[in-house]
Design an enzyme around this catalytic site. Structure first.
Site, PDB file in Angstrom:
ATOM      1  N   HIS A 177     120.183  20.860  58.018  1.00  0.00           N
ATOM      2  CA  HIS A 177     119.686  19.928  57.015  1.00  0.00           C
ATOM      3  C   HIS A 177     120.690  18.785  56.905  1.00  0.00           C
ATOM      4  O   HIS A 177     121.885  18.941  57.198  1.00  0.00           O
ATOM      5  CB  HIS A 177     119.536  20.618  55.663  1.00  0.00           C
ATOM      6  CG  HIS A 177     118.522  21.712  55.677  1.00  0.00           C
ATOM      7  ND1 HIS A 177     118.290  22.533  54.594  1.00  0.00           N
ATOM      8  CD2 HIS A 177     117.675  22.144  56.650  1.00  0.00           C
ATOM      9  CE1 HIS A 177     117.358  23.411  54.881  1.00  0.00           C
ATOM     10  NE2 HIS A 177     116.966  23.186  56.127  1.00  0.00           N
TER      11      HIS A 177
ATOM     12  N   GLU B 195     122.281  17.429  54.511  1.00  0.00           N
ATOM     13  CA  GLU B 195     123.459  17.677  53.676  1.00  0.00           C
ATOM     14  C   GLU B 195     124.509  18.507  54.412  1.00  0.00           C
ATOM     15  O   GLU B 195     125.705  18.206  54.377  1.00  0.00           O
ATOM     16  CB  GLU B 195     123.055  18.403  52.387  1.00  0.00           C
ATOM     17  CG  GLU B 195     122.037  17.678  51.542  1.00  0.00           C
ATOM     18  CD  GLU B 195     120.611  18.125  51.827  1.00  0.00           C
ATOM     19  OE1 GLU B 195     120.226  18.158  53.022  1.00  0.00           O
ATOM     20  OE2 GLU B 195     119.896  18.461  50.870  1.00  0.00           O
TER      21      GLU B 195
ATOM     22  N   CYS C 164     118.250  21.960  48.683  1.00  0.00           N
ATOM     23  CA  CYS C 164     117.720  23.317  48.580  1.00  0.00           C
ATOM     24  C   CYS C 164     118.861  24.273  48.206  1.00  0.00           C
ATOM     25  O   CYS C 164     120.030  23.868  48.121  1.00  0.00           O
ATOM     26  CB  CYS C 164     117.101  23.722  49.907  1.00  0.00           C
ATOM     27  SG  CYS C 164     118.323  23.994  51.214  1.00  0.00           S
TER      28      CYS C 164
ATOM     29  N   CYS D 264     121.808  24.172  50.749  1.00  0.00           N
ATOM     30  CA  CYS D 264     122.600  22.951  50.705  1.00  0.00           C
ATOM     31  C   CYS D 264     123.378  22.825  49.399  1.00  0.00           C
ATOM     32  O   CYS D 264     124.531  22.385  49.395  1.00  0.00           O
ATOM     33  CB  CYS D 264     121.697  21.744  50.906  1.00  0.00           C
ATOM     34  SG  CYS D 264     120.927  21.687  52.547  1.00  0.00           S
TER      35      CYS D 264
END
Length: 205
Positions: free
Chosen positions: A87, A89, A117, A120
């Site tokens: 992801h 991040e 999420c 993260c």
């Protein structure tokens, strides 16, 4: 004397500056640490998201910065890297740690286009990040206010201030446009927006 096109351009620029100042002022009423730099970094994250969408990645971008200097930046890379944890991040945090020479990023902030999420958000806490700014809320998987409040959970050994919903309309429009295009290209009638964290839809903008 300026020509009419130049006057129009200058007028638009002045209007944009007024809008930016008003936005920063509005956010600062609740979060006095938020400033022009944070807004600028979030706009950069939106550009990263737009570019990664062209490569077939779900459009989410993240920037890690210290003051007005960018430490690292990334966009979603799950498809490119075949990595379920890639992801925006997490990729940005990994790069920031390498560049800073430390896993502790307490003097840094992150601007990201979609509410992180649980994975993260946990990474932000583990990195001892200083502050977080995000754009669109994620009511189906967001862990920074929507479903959970991991960054400010008093049971954890680090907490960080969070501002959400800044430039949310722009971020949500990017996501909707991406999934609309993908459904059209696939000839699918499926109306579910997925960021590939699981089923999710950034409904609040």
């Amino acid at each position: 004397m300026n020509s009419r096109p130049e006057r129009v351009v200058n007028s638009r620029r002045r209007r944009q500056r007024r809008i930016r100042r008003a936005l920063v002022s509005r956010v600062r009423r609740r979060h006095d640490w938020f400033g022009e730099i944070d807004l600028r970094m979030l706009e950069r994250a939106l550009r990263l998201a737009r570019h990664c969408a062209r490569a077939g990645e779900v459009p989410v971008g993240a920037v890690v910065y210290r003051g007005d200097s960018i430490v690292a930046e990334a966009a979603n890379a799950r498809e490119r890297d075949s990595d379920p944890t890639a992801h925006a991040e997490v990729v940005a945090l990994r790069d920031a740690g390498r560049r800073a020479g430390s896993w502790r990023l307490d003097e840094c902030r992150m601007a990201v286009t979609l509410e992180p999420c649980p994975m993260c958000a946990g990474a932000l806490v583990n990195a001892r990040l200083g502050r977080l700014v995000f754009a669109a809320h994620d009511p189906k998987a967001g862990a920074c206010g929507s479903l959970y409040e991991i960054p400010i959970d008093p049971r954890l050994n680090h907490r960080l201030p969070v501002v959400g919903g800044v430039l949310a309309l722009r971020a949500a429009a990017q996501l909707r446009g991406f999934f609309r295009s993908r459904r059209r290209n696939a000839g699918s009638e499926d109306q579910t927006a997925v960021r590939d964290h699981g089923p999710r839809s950034p409904a609040r903008a």
